[in-house]
Design a protein around this motif. Structure first.
Motif, mmCIF file in Angstrom:
data_model
loop_
_atom_site.group_PDB
_atom_site.id
_atom_site.type_symbol
_atom_site.label_atom_id
_atom_site.label_comp_id
_atom_site.label_asym_id
_atom_site.label_seq_id
_atom_site.Cartn_x
_atom_site.Cartn_y
_atom_site.Cartn_z
ATOM 1 N N ARG A 180 55.489 31.173 50.919
ATOM 2 C CA ARG A 180 55.782 31.479 52.172
ATOM 3 C C ARG A 180 55.771 32.921 52.240
ATOM 4 N NH1 ARG A 180 59.784 27.495 52.705
ATOM 5 N NH2 ARG A 180 59.369 26.103 54.515
ATOM 6 N N GLN A 181 56.171 33.588 51.256
ATOM 7 C CA GLN A 181 56.024 35.074 50.915
ATOM 8 C C GLN A 181 55.585 35.256 49.627
ATOM 9 O OE1 GLN A 181 59.312 37.748 52.029
ATOM 10 N NE2 GLN A 181 58.892 38.950 50.431
ATOM 11 N N THR A 182 54.289 35.746 49.822
ATOM 12 C CA THR A 182 53.606 36.272 48.485
ATOM 13 C C THR A 182 53.695 37.627 47.954
ATOM 14 O OG1 THR A 182 52.241 34.166 48.416
ATOM 15 C CG2 THR A 182 51.751 35.709 46.857
ATOM 16 N N GLU A 183 54.120 38.143 46.960
ATOM 17 C CA GLU A 183 54.004 39.409 46.721
ATOM 18 C C GLU A 183 53.248 39.711 45.321
ATOM 19 O OE1 GLU A 183 58.060 40.851 46.280
ATOM 20 O OE2 GLU A 183 58.682 40.037 48.343
ATOM 21 N N LEU A 184 52.454 40.784 45.393
ATOM 22 C CA LEU A 184 51.522 41.096 44.378
ATOM 23 C C LEU A 184 51.526 42.667 44.002
ATOM 24 C CD1 LEU A 184 49.222 40.660 41.872
ATOM 25 C CD2 LEU A 184 47.667 41.016 43.694
ATOM 26 N N GLN A 185 51.823 42.930 42.851
ATOM 27 C CA GLN A 185 52.128 44.265 42.322
ATOM 28 C C GLN A 185 51.096 44.515 41.274
ATOM 29 O OE1 GLN A 185 55.817 45.548 41.164
ATOM 30 N NE2 GLN A 185 56.581 45.828 43.444
ATOM 31 N N ALA A 186 49.907 45.159 41.231
ATOM 32 C CA ALA A 186 48.865 45.190 40.489
ATOM 33 C C ALA A 186 48.613 46.749 40.074
ATOM 34 C CB ALA A 186 47.420 44.619 40.826
ATOM 35 N N LEU B 89 44.099 43.317 52.658
ATOM 36 C CA LEU B 89 44.105 44.369 51.674
ATOM 37 C C LEU B 89 45.524 44.719 51.336
ATOM 38 C CD1 LEU B 89 41.647 46.547 53.950
ATOM 39 C CD2 LEU B 89 41.244 45.672 51.728
ATOM 40 N N PRO B 90 45.511 45.856 50.436
ATOM 41 C CA PRO B 90 47.089 45.875 49.796
ATOM 42 C C PRO B 90 47.828 46.785 50.975
ATOM 43 C CG PRO B 90 45.366 47.653 48.936
ATOM 44 C CD PRO B 90 44.660 46.351 49.460
ATOM 45 N N ALA B 91 49.030 46.725 50.981
ATOM 46 C CA ALA B 91 49.957 47.490 51.851
ATOM 47 C C ALA B 91 50.209 48.830 51.306
ATOM 48 C CB ALA B 91 51.163 46.444 51.793
ATOM 49 N N SER B 92 50.072 49.125 49.914
ATOM 50 C CA SER B 92 50.096 50.599 49.443
ATOM 51 C C SER B 92 49.086 50.712 48.281
ATOM 52 C CB SER B 92 51.520 51.018 49.213
ATOM 53 O OG SER B 92 52.221 50.044 48.192
ATOM 54 N N ARG B 93 48.713 51.748 48.221
ATOM 55 C CA ARG B 93 47.833 51.730 46.613
ATOM 56 C C ARG B 93 48.035 53.289 46.376
ATOM 57 N NH1 ARG B 93 41.653 51.297 49.086
ATOM 58 N NH2 ARG B 93 41.433 52.959 50.319
ATOM 59 N N ARG B 94 47.585 53.375 44.992
ATOM 60 C CA ARG B 94 47.476 54.942 44.404
ATOM 61 C C ARG B 94 46.250 54.650 43.433
ATOM 62 N NH1 ARG B 94 47.940 57.002 40.126
ATOM 63 N NH2 ARG B 94 49.069 55.235 38.979
ATOM 64 N N VAL B 95 45.223 55.658 43.645
ATOM 65 C CA VAL B 95 44.015 55.578 42.749
ATOM 66 C C VAL B 95 43.803 56.929 42.198
ATOM 67 C CG1 VAL B 95 41.657 55.172 42.433
ATOM 68 C CG2 VAL B 95 43.089 53.678 44.177
ATOM 69 N N SER C 245 49.987 47.282 45.885
ATOM 70 C CA SER C 245 50.969 46.072 46.107
ATOM 71 C C SER C 245 50.649 45.536 47.524
ATOM 72 C CB SER C 245 52.341 46.586 46.258
ATOM 73 O OG SER C 245 52.493 47.541 47.335
ATOM 74 N N TRP C 246 50.673 44.269 47.353
ATOM 75 C CA TRP C 246 50.379 43.357 48.560
ATOM 76 C C TRP C 246 51.645 42.537 49.030
ATOM 77 C CZ3 TRP C 246 47.009 44.479 44.938
ATOM 78 C CH2 TRP C 246 45.776 44.676 44.969
ATOM 79 N N GLN C 247 51.502 42.105 50.070
ATOM 80 C CA GLN C 247 52.592 41.284 50.665
ATOM 81 C C GLN C 247 51.839 40.433 51.766
ATOM 82 O OE1 GLN C 247 56.133 42.924 52.361
ATOM 83 N NE2 GLN C 247 57.108 40.960 52.534
ATOM 84 N N VAL C 248 52.102 38.908 51.580
ATOM 85 C CA VAL C 248 51.425 38.191 52.352
ATOM 86 C C VAL C 248 52.445 37.028 52.601
ATOM 87 C CG1 VAL C 248 49.410 36.535 52.612
ATOM 88 C CG2 VAL C 248 49.028 38.426 51.258
ATOM 89 N N LEU C 249 52.337 36.948 54.072
ATOM 90 C CA LEU C 249 53.229 35.664 54.694
ATOM 91 C C LEU C 249 52.564 34.461 55.050
ATOM 92 C CD1 LEU C 249 55.499 37.976 57.037
ATOM 93 C CD2 LEU C 249 55.985 37.225 54.537
ATOM 94 N N ASP C 250 53.113 33.213 54.970
ATOM 95 C CA ASP C 250 52.678 32.152 55.279
ATOM 96 C C ASP C 250 51.876 32.217 56.769
ATOM 97 O OD1 ASP C 250 54.967 32.277 56.923
ATOM 98 O OD2 ASP C 250 55.441 30.200 56.843
ATOM 99 N N LEU C 251 52.314 33.009 57.661
ATOM 100 C CA LEU C 251 51.859 33.299 59.031
ATOM 101 C C LEU C 251 50.526 33.868 58.876
ATOM 102 C CD1 LEU C 251 54.785 34.581 60.970
ATOM 103 C CD2 LEU C 251 54.067 32.491 60.744
ATOM 104 N N ASN C 252 49.907 34.436 57.795
ATOM 105 C CA ASN C 252 48.847 35.149 57.692
ATOM 106 C C ASN C 252 47.716 34.544 57.023
ATOM 107 O OD1 ASN C 252 51.005 37.867 56.045
ATOM 108 N ND2 ASN C 252 50.329 37.716 58.320
#
Length: 439
Positions: free
Chosen positions: A218-224, A238-244, A252-259
Motif C-alpha cells: 500500500r505504501q512503498t518506500e525506496l532509498q537508493a 520519479l524520486p521525491a528527492s535526490r542528490r547527485v 528516495s521514492w514513496q509510492v502509494l497504492d493510489l498511484n
C-alpha cells in the motif's frame, strides 16, 4: 551551345552534387558497420549479464495462499483450487549500489552489487479477508514470495524474519505475475494473528545497468544510493528527492497504492503481469553516450560534411580560376568517408574523444596535402585544411552536445550559407566558361 553548357559552371555544380549524393553509398556502408559493431557490443553485454546478473527488478514479500472454492454444478459439487496473492501494507527498501565496469573483449558494461535491506508489515485484517463463505483457505500451505527478476544475481540472502519466526528461502517456480521469485513457506493461523505481522531480511543482489523496484505494498518506500556520478532515474515514478554529485547519488521514492495499477489482492487467474512490470521504478547506471551512439551521430552529418568540402573546392575553382577534375572530387569524398571507418575502429580501442582527434587530424592532413598538390597552391591547401579543422571541431560539438545539437547545427548551417553567398556575391555565373574560366 550544348558543349558550352556541358563545360560550364552549371553542369559542374550538378556533377559535384551528384558526386556528393554518390557518397551516400559508402556512408550507408559505414552506418551498417556501426550497427554491426553495436550489435556485437550488445551481445557482449548480454554475455556479461548472463554470468553476473541481468537488469534487476526487486519486490517485497507477497503472501500467496491456496484457496479451494466449492460450487454446485447440477447435482454435483465441484471444488477448484486457485492461489490468492496479498500485498503487504508497508514496504521499505534501502539499497546501496556498488558499481564497476566489466569488460568482455573490446566491450564494456556497468555491473553492480546492491546491498539491500527490506522491511515492512502485513495487516491481520487483510489476511483474514482471504477467507469467506465457500472458500477453504489452505493456511498451512501459505508462502511468502519475493520477486527477483534474475535469481542468478543473488549473492547472499539472510533468513526472512516474519513475526516471531525465521524462515529460509528457496527458489520458487511459480514466481509472481510472470516474474521469477524466491519463496519461504509460512504457517498461518487466521484466528490467532497479531494485528500486524512485520517482516525483514537482507539481500545482496548482483545486476547490470539498472536496478528497479516493484511497488508491492500500500505504501512503498525506496532509498537508493551509489557511487555513480551519472544516474538515470526512470520507470513509472520519479524520486521525491535526490542528490547527485561527482561522488555518487542518493534518491528516495514513496509510492502509494493510489498511484499504481496493481490491486492490493488478486488471484492467479487475474492478469497482473503487464501492470506489474509497467509500475517498476528505479535507477539506471547511465554511461555518457557510448562510442557507437556518437559514431551514429557523427555519421548523420556525413553528407553535409562532404558537400561543404566539395563546395570549398569549387569556390577555389571559381575564385582562383583553377581546375579540379571530377575524379579528384571523388577521391576527396572517399577520403572523407574513410574518416568514419577510422573513427569507429579507433573509438573501440581508445574512446571517442581521442579517436575523433586522431581520425580528424589524419583526414585534415590527407585532404589538405592533396588539395595543395591538386590546386598547385600550398596556401590553398592550408586554407582548406583550416576550414576542415573548423568543421570537424563544429561536428564534434554537435556530436558531444545532446541538448543543443539542433541549435548549434542550425546556426552553423546559417553561417555557412551566409559565407557562401558573401564570397560569391560578385561572381557572374552566366559569364563562367569551361572549367571555371571566363568565356
Amino acid at each position: 551551345m550544348t558543349t558550352r553548357w556541358i563545360h560550364g559552371a552549371t553542369f559542374k555544380v550538378l556533377g559535384i552534387g551528384l558526386l556528393a549524393l554518390l557518397m551516400l553509398i559508402p556512408l550507408a556502408q559505414v552506418n551498417d558497420l556501426v550497427r554491426e559493431r553495436e550489435g556485437r557490443a550488445y551481445e557482449a553485454t548480454m554475455q556479461i549479464a548472463s554470468r553476473w546478473g541481468a537488469q534487476q527488478k526487486l519486490g517485497g514479500p507477497v503472501l500467496v495462499v491456496p484457496v479451494q472454492t466449492t460450487q454446485r454444478q447440477g447435482d454435483a459439487q465441484v471444488t477448484t483450487e486457485t492461489r490468492e496473492y496479498l500485498l503487504p501494507d508497508r514496504l521499505a527498501i534501502r539499497t546501496h549500489l556498488e558499481p564497476e565496469v566489466r569488460r568482455y573483449g573490446l566491450y564494456e558494461t556497468v555491473v553492480y552489487v546492491a546491498e539491500t535491506t527490506l522491511e515492512g508489515r502485513f495487516l491481520a485484517t487483510d489476511i483474514a479477508a482471504l477467507a469467506g463463505p465457500g472458500r477453504d483457505v489452505q493456511w498451512q500451505r501459505a508462502e511468502l514470495r519475493v520477486p527477483v527478476a534474475d535469481v542468478r544475481g543473488i549473492r547472499r540472502v539472510s533468513p526472512l524474519r516474519f513475526g516471531e519466526h525465521e524462515l529460509s528461502f528457496g527458489t520458487d517456480a511459480g514466481g509472481v505475475a510472470g516474474i521469477a521469485a524466491i519463496s519461504a513457506p509460512v504457517r498461518l493461523e487466521a484466528g490467532a494473528l497479531p494485528p500486524q505481522l512485520s517482516f525483514a531480511f537482507d539481500l545482496a543482489l548482483a545486476g547490470s545497468e539498472r536496478f528497479s523496484v516493484l511497488p508491492l505494498a500500500r505504501q512503498t518506500e525506496l532509498q537508493a544510493s551509489g557511487a555513480w556520478a551519472d544516474p538515470g532515474f526512470d520507470g513509472a515514478f520519479l524520486p521525491a528527492s535526490r542528490r547527485v554529485d561527482a561522488k555518487g547519488f542518493e534518491a528516495s521514492w514513496q509510492v502509494l497504492d493510489l498511484n499504481r495499477r496493481i490491486a492490493q489482492r488478486w488471484s492467479e487467474a487475474d492478469s497482473n503481469g503487464l501492470a506489474l512490470c509497467e509500475s517498476a521504478f528505479g535507477v539506471s547506471l547511465v554511461r555518457p553516450a557510448g562510442p557507437y551512439q556518437q559514431n551514429v551521430r557523427a555519421g548523420k552529418y556525413g553528407v553535409l560534411f562532404v558537400a561543404l568540402t566539395f563546395v570549398a573546392f569549387f569556390l577555389f575553382e571559381v575564385l582562383r580560376g583553377l581546375r579540379v577534375h571530377p575524379v579528384q572530387y571523388l577521391l576527396v569524398g572517399v577520403a572523407l568517408c574513410t574518416f568514419y571507418v577510422v573513427l569507429l575502429a579507433l573509438s573501440e580501442q581508445f574512446g571517442f574523444g581521442p579517436a575523433y582527434f586522431a581520425a580528424a587530424a589524419a583526414t585534415v592532413a590527407l585532404v589538405g596535402g592533396y588539395a595543395a598538390a591538386v590546386l598547385a597552391q600550398r596556401r590553398a591547401g592550408f586554407v582548406l585544411a583550416g576550414l576542415m579543422a573548423l568543421v570537424y571541431g563544429l561536428l564534434y560539438g554537435l556530436v558531444a552536445s545532446e541538448d543543443y545539437a539542433l541549435l548549434m547545427g542550425a546556426l552553423a548551417l546559417l553561417a555557412t550559407v551566409s559565407a557562401l553567398m558573401y564570397l560569391t556575391r560578385r561572381v557572374d555565373w552566366y559569364a563562367m566558361g569551361p572549367a571555371g574560366h571566363a568565356s
